[in-house]
Design a protein around this motif. Structure first.
Motif, PDB file in Angstrom:
ATOM      1  N   VAL A  64      44.049 -14.062  26.607  1.00  0.00           N
ATOM      2  CA  VAL A  64      43.606 -12.669  26.525  1.00  0.00           C
ATOM      3  C   VAL A  64      44.589 -11.791  27.282  1.00  0.00           C
ATOM      4  CG1 VAL A  64      41.779 -11.015  27.006  1.00  0.00           C
ATOM      5  CG2 VAL A  64      41.187 -13.370  26.387  1.00  0.00           C
ATOM      6  N   ALA A  65      45.144 -10.794  26.594  1.00  0.00           N
ATOM      7  CA  ALA A  65      46.035  -9.823  27.223  1.00  0.00           C
ATOM      8  C   ALA A  65      45.328  -8.476  27.253  1.00  0.00           C
ATOM      9  CB  ALA A  65      47.341  -9.712  26.451  1.00  0.00           C
ATOM     10  N   ILE A  66      45.190  -7.889  28.426  1.00  0.00           N
ATOM     11  CA  ILE A  66      44.527  -6.586  28.535  1.00  0.00           C
ATOM     12  C   ILE A  66      45.557  -5.480  28.727  1.00  0.00           C
ATOM     13  CG2 ILE A  66      42.470  -7.654  29.539  1.00  0.00           C
ATOM     14  CD1 ILE A  66      43.267  -6.251  32.219  1.00  0.00           C
ATOM     15  N   ASP A  67      45.163  -4.271  28.341  1.00  0.00           N
ATOM     16  CA  ASP A  67      45.938  -3.084  28.684  1.00  0.00           C
ATOM     17  C   ASP A  67      45.348  -2.520  29.973  1.00  0.00           C
ATOM     18  OD1 ASP A  67      47.364  -3.447  26.388  1.00  0.00           O
ATOM     19  OD2 ASP A  67      46.764  -1.572  25.424  1.00  0.00           O
ATOM     20  N   LEU A  68      46.157  -2.437  31.002  1.00  0.00           N
ATOM     21  CA  LEU A  68      45.687  -1.952  32.300  1.00  0.00           C
ATOM     22  C   LEU A  68      45.340  -0.466  32.239  1.00  0.00           C
ATOM     23  CD1 LEU A  68      48.246  -3.899  34.500  1.00  0.00           C
ATOM     24  CD2 LEU A  68      45.758  -4.241  34.482  1.00  0.00           C
ATOM     25  N   PRO A  69      44.482   0.006  33.145  1.00  0.00           N
ATOM     26  CA  PRO A  69      44.045   1.405  33.117  1.00  0.00           C
ATOM     27  C   PRO A  69      45.217   2.383  33.126  1.00  0.00           C
ATOM     28  CG  PRO A  69      42.738   0.165  34.696  1.00  0.00           C
ATOM     29  CD  PRO A  69      43.840  -0.746  34.247  1.00  0.00           C
ATOM     30  N   GLY A  70      45.123   3.376  32.232  1.00  0.00           N
ATOM     31  CA  GLY A  70      46.150   4.406  32.157  1.00  0.00           C
ATOM     32  C   GLY A  70      47.344   4.041  31.309  1.00  0.00           C
ATOM     33  N   LEU A  71      47.357   2.837  30.746  1.00  0.00           N
ATOM     34  CA  LEU A  71      48.512   2.350  29.994  1.00  0.00           C
ATOM     35  C   LEU A  71      48.069   1.783  28.640  1.00  0.00           C
ATOM     36  CD1 LEU A  71      50.248   0.531  32.975  1.00  0.00           C
ATOM     37  CD2 LEU A  71      50.903   2.737  32.007  1.00  0.00           C
ATOM     38  N   GLY A  72      49.005   1.782  27.694  1.00  0.00           N
ATOM     39  CA  GLY A  72      48.718   1.208  26.381  1.00  0.00           C
ATOM     40  C   GLY A  72      47.509   1.855  25.730  1.00  0.00           C
ATOM     41  N   CYS A  73      46.657   1.015  25.146  1.00  0.00           N
ATOM     42  CA  CYS A  73      45.437   1.516  24.496  1.00  0.00           C
ATOM     43  C   CYS A  73      44.304   1.744  25.488  1.00  0.00           C
ATOM     44  CB  CYS A  73      45.000   0.545  23.401  1.00  0.00           C
ATOM     45  SG  CYS A  73      46.163   0.434  22.023  1.00  0.00           S
ATOM     46  N   SER A  74      44.581   1.535  26.783  1.00  0.00           N
ATOM     47  CA  SER A  74      43.616   1.872  27.842  1.00  0.00           C
ATOM     48  C   SER A  74      44.049   3.145  28.562  1.00  0.00           C
ATOM     49  CB  SER A  74      43.500   0.730  28.864  1.00  0.00           C
ATOM     50  OG  SER A  74      43.055  -0.467  28.263  1.00  0.00           O
ATOM     51  N   ALA A  75      44.801   3.990  27.855  1.00  0.00           N
ATOM     52  CA  ALA A  75      45.406   5.175  28.481  1.00  0.00           C
ATOM     53  C   ALA A  75      44.368   6.122  29.070  1.00  0.00           C
ATOM     54  CB  ALA A  75      46.272   5.910  27.466  1.00  0.00           C
ATOM     55  N   ASN A  76      43.168   6.136  28.503  1.00  0.00           N
ATOM     56  CA  ASN A  76      42.141   7.065  28.986  1.00  0.00           C
ATOM     57  C   ASN A  76      41.367   6.546  30.181  1.00  0.00           C
ATOM     58  OD1 ASN A  76      42.739   8.998  27.024  1.00  0.00           O
ATOM     59  ND2 ASN A  76      41.366   8.049  25.528  1.00  0.00           N
TER      60      ASN A  76
END
Length: 210
Positions: A64-76
Motif C-alpha cells: 500500500v502506497a499512500i499520498d502524504l497530507p498536502g501532496l499528490g491526491c491528498s493535497a487537500n
C-alpha cells in the motif's frame, strides 16, 4: 501468472482524507504487508510507475502506497506538523489501523522520515521492518532512541546524495538490527536511478524476514 492489479482508495485519518494505491498478492501469503511513503516531490504514483507495488505483490506482500497530507491526491489534507518537524506517532499508527496492516514493513524516503521515525521509535511492536531511504529528521532522535528497537532495518542511500545520504546513515546506523545498502552512482532518490538494484535488494531483505 497474471500481474497484480493496483486498486485506488481513500482512508480517513484524524478527520483528513488520504489517497492510497494498493496491490495484493494473487494468493494468501504470510509475508508482512508493506507501507510505502514518499518524498516531497513524489507521491504514491512514483511507486506505481517504478513497478515497486507490482513487484512487492508478486513476491507475496500486500503493498500500500499512500499520498502524504498536502501532496499528490491528498493535497487537500492538512499535515499534522510542519515540514521537518516530527509528526505525532499516532499518525502512521492510524494509517496502519485504517488499512488493517499491523505490523507492517515501512519504506520511508526523504520527507516521509518526519512521519515514519516518530512512529517506529515509539511503536516498534507494530513494525515488521524498516527501510529508510535517506529520510529527514534522523537528527531529531538520540542514540538511545534508536538503540531500543530490534526490528530489522535496511538503510538505503545513494553515494551521490550529498544532502542526506551520509547524515541519515550516521544516525540510522544506531539501529541495532540494521544492514546498509549504498547504491553506487545514485543520488537522493536513489531508487529512481537504479530500479533493478533497488528492487532486487529490497525483495531480498523482505524475503529474509522471519
Amino acid at each position: 501468472m497474471a500481474e497484480p492489479q493496483v486498486q485506488n482508495g481513500t482512508i480517513s485519518v484524524s478527520g483528513q482524507t488520504l489517497f492510497f494505491r494498493e496491490a495484493v498478492p494473487a494468493q494468501n501469503s504470510l509475508q508482512p504487508p508493506v507501507l510505502l511513503l514518499h518524498g516531497i516531490r513524489f507521491s504514491s504514483e512514483t511507486w506505481l510507475k517504478l513497478g515497486t507495488l507490482h513487484k512487492l505483490a508478486a513476491a507475496g506482500h500486500r503493498a500500500v502506497a499512500i499520498d502524504l497530507p498536502g501532496l499528490g491526491c491528498s493535497a487537500n489534507a492538512q499535515a499534522p506538523s510542519q515540514i521537518g518537524v516530527p509528526a505525532p506517532p499516532s499518525f502512521i499508527q492510524d494509517v496502519l489501523d485504517s488499512l488493517n496492516m499491523v505490523p507492517a514493513a515501512i519504506i520511508s524516503p526523504s520527507l516521509s522520515g518526519m512521519y515514519s521515525l516518530p512512529f517506529i521509535l515509539n511503536n516498534p511492536q507494530n513494525v515488521a521492518a524498516y527501510v529508510p531511504v535517506a529520510p529527514i529528521c534522523t537528527d531529531k532522535f538520540t542514540v538511545q532512541d534508536y538503540s531500543r528497537v530490534q526490528f530489522p532495518a535496511l538503510i538505503v542511500y545513494g553515494d551521490g546524495d550529498e544532502q542526506l545520504g551520509e547524515v541519515s546513515l550516521n544516525n540510522l546506523k544506531n539501529l541495532p538490527n540494521s544492514q546498509v545498502f549504498c547504491m553506487k552512482g545514485a543520488g537522493h532518490a536513489c531508487y529512481l536511478d537504479d530500479p533493478d538494484s533497488w528492487h532486487s535488494r529490497l525483495l531480498e531483505f523482505l524475503g529474509s524476514l522471519k
